[in-house]
Design a protein around this motif. Structure first.
Motif, short mmCIF file in Angstrom:
data_model
loop_
_atom_site.label_atom_id
_atom_site.label_comp_id
_atom_site.label_asym_id
_atom_site.label_seq_id
_atom_site.Cartn_x
_atom_site.Cartn_y
_atom_site.Cartn_z
N THR A 1 25.94 27.95 16.72
CA THR A 1 26.79 27.94 18.34
C THR A 1 28.47 27.85 17.44
OG1 THR A 1 25.60 27.22 19.79
CG2 THR A 1 27.34 27.21 20.56
N PHE A 2 29.54 28.58 17.79
CA PHE A 2 30.94 28.38 17.81
C PHE A 2 31.59 28.35 19.07
CE2 PHE A 2 28.57 30.41 14.11
CZ PHE A 2 28.38 29.98 13.17
N VAL A 3 33.10 27.87 18.86
CA VAL A 3 33.67 27.35 20.21
C VAL A 3 35.42 27.69 19.22
CG1 VAL A 3 34.53 26.39 21.82
CG2 VAL A 3 32.60 26.24 21.17
N ILE A 4 35.39 29.11 19.53
CA ILE A 4 36.94 29.42 19.36
C ILE A 4 37.88 28.71 20.01
CG2 ILE A 4 38.99 31.49 19.06
CD1 ILE A 4 35.96 33.54 18.71
N LYS A 5 38.81 27.86 19.88
CA LYS A 5 39.80 26.63 20.17
C LYS A 5 41.23 27.20 20.69
CE LYS A 5 36.50 22.57 19.77
NZ LYS A 5 36.52 21.23 19.70
N ALA A 6 41.56 28.07 18.57
CA ALA A 6 42.95 28.22 18.86
C ALA A 6 43.28 29.50 17.63
CB ALA A 6 43.83 27.23 18.13
N ASN A 7 44.07 30.49 18.49
CA ASN A 7 43.93 32.00 17.27
C ASN A 7 45.34 31.96 16.88
OD1 ASN A 7 43.91 34.34 15.27
ND2 ASN A 7 43.52 35.43 17.10
N GLY A 8 45.92 31.30 15.92
CA GLY A 8 47.75 31.37 15.29
C GLY A 8 47.73 32.42 14.90
N ALA A 9 47.11 33.60 14.45
CA ALA A 9 47.26 34.09 13.29
C ALA A 9 47.02 35.92 14.48
CB ALA A 9 46.45 33.90 12.12
N ALA A 10 46.93 36.43 15.52
CA ALA A 10 46.55 37.20 15.89
C ALA A 10 46.59 38.51 14.76
CB ALA A 10 46.42 36.57 17.07
N ASN A 11 48.43 38.16 14.81
CA ASN A 11 49.53 39.66 13.81
C ASN A 11 47.62 39.85 12.98
OD1 ASN A 11 49.67 37.19 12.92
ND2 ASN A 11 51.58 38.25 12.10
N TYR A 12 46.79 38.92 12.28
CA TYR A 12 46.12 39.30 11.34
C TYR A 12 44.74 39.70 11.68
CZ TYR A 12 49.36 35.90 8.20
OH TYR A 12 50.87 35.38 8.42
N GLY A 13 44.40 39.23 12.59
CA GLY A 13 43.09 40.50 12.64
C GLY A 13 41.90 40.28 11.83
#
Length: 235
Positions: free
Chosen positions: A31-43
């Motif tokens: 089980t994985f929980v995505i808490k933050a994505n600070g690199a949206a421009n990287y994909g």
């Protein structure tokens, strides 16, 4: 170095192993929980390798629940493990943006509820396999950036998978020395990724981790022997 803020991807994880009455593994829920994505421009994409799993695992499991939205990852038709790999490799999500796009790294922006998803690994034959045969404790998590599969970033001293572009070792600020088994470290042994036994208060966007945590550098430079609680309130 970039901003060195360690929030390009902040993800919680938990492995749950289900066994039968003979202690043989039947299935595993990751089980994985995505808490933050600070690199949206990287994909970025996220996956993990099981480098110490016994050989039979690679042909006697079936993976489900992964999130693939791009035409980047090739999986085996039966096991659904990534092809071209010696060890079992599962790409859990091939583009973080498909679930959370640029969120939870800047205090002025609205908070986005973390996204939870579960990858299931079913044992389909072979074995019997015990929990030790999967060796989940020595897993090798990584991201790949720019939607470019061979541009991997791993935890310190964990090598890239078979699909890693090894010409990137030592590139720019990286100080990888393959002959010495030193992987994915910058100068003075500073890592590019971190794994914690508990929740981590990650820095805001553009705030360096060595500014946010006073003893981070001392911990890293000591090879992890000093200030082992650097990320806690007391450290």
């Amino acid at each position: 170095w970039g901003d060195y803020d360690f929030n390009d991807l902040v993800m919680g994880y938990q492995f749950k192993t289900v066994t039968n009455t003979s202690n043989e593994v039947v299935e595993i829920f990751a089980t994985f929980v995505i808490k933050a994505n600070g690199a949206a421009n990287y994909g970025n994409g996220f996956g993990f390798e099981l480098p110490d799993a016994v050989a039979g695992i690679a042909t006697n499991v079936e993976v489900s629940g992964y999130n693939h939205t791009e035409a980047i990852i090739t999986v085996d038709g039966t096991t659904k493990l990534e092809t071209g790999q010696t060890n079992p490799v599962i790409i859990a999500i091939d583009n973080i943006n498909s679930e959370m796009e640029g969120a939870n790294t800047q205090p002025a922006q609205p908070y986005v509820t973390p996204v939870t998803f579960t990858v299931q690994i079913d044992v389909t034959g072979g074995g019997p396999f015990t929990a030790a045969d999967f060796s989940l404790s020595t897993w090798n998590p990584f991201i790949y950036i720019y939607q470019t599969r061979d541009h991997e970033i791993h935890l310190a001293d964990m090598p890239g998978t078979d699909l890693m572009n090894t010409s990137l070792y030592g590139f720019c600020s990286d100080s990888t020395v393959v002959s010495s088994n030193l992987y994915f470290k910058a100068v003075n042994y500073l890592p590019w990724a971190l794994d914690f036994p508990s929740d981590f208060e990650y820095p805001y966007e553009l705030q360096r981790i060595d500014d946010a945590y006073l003893h981070f550098v001392e911990w890293a430079e000591s090879g992890g022997t000093l200030y082992t609680d650097w990320y806690s309130n007391t450290g």
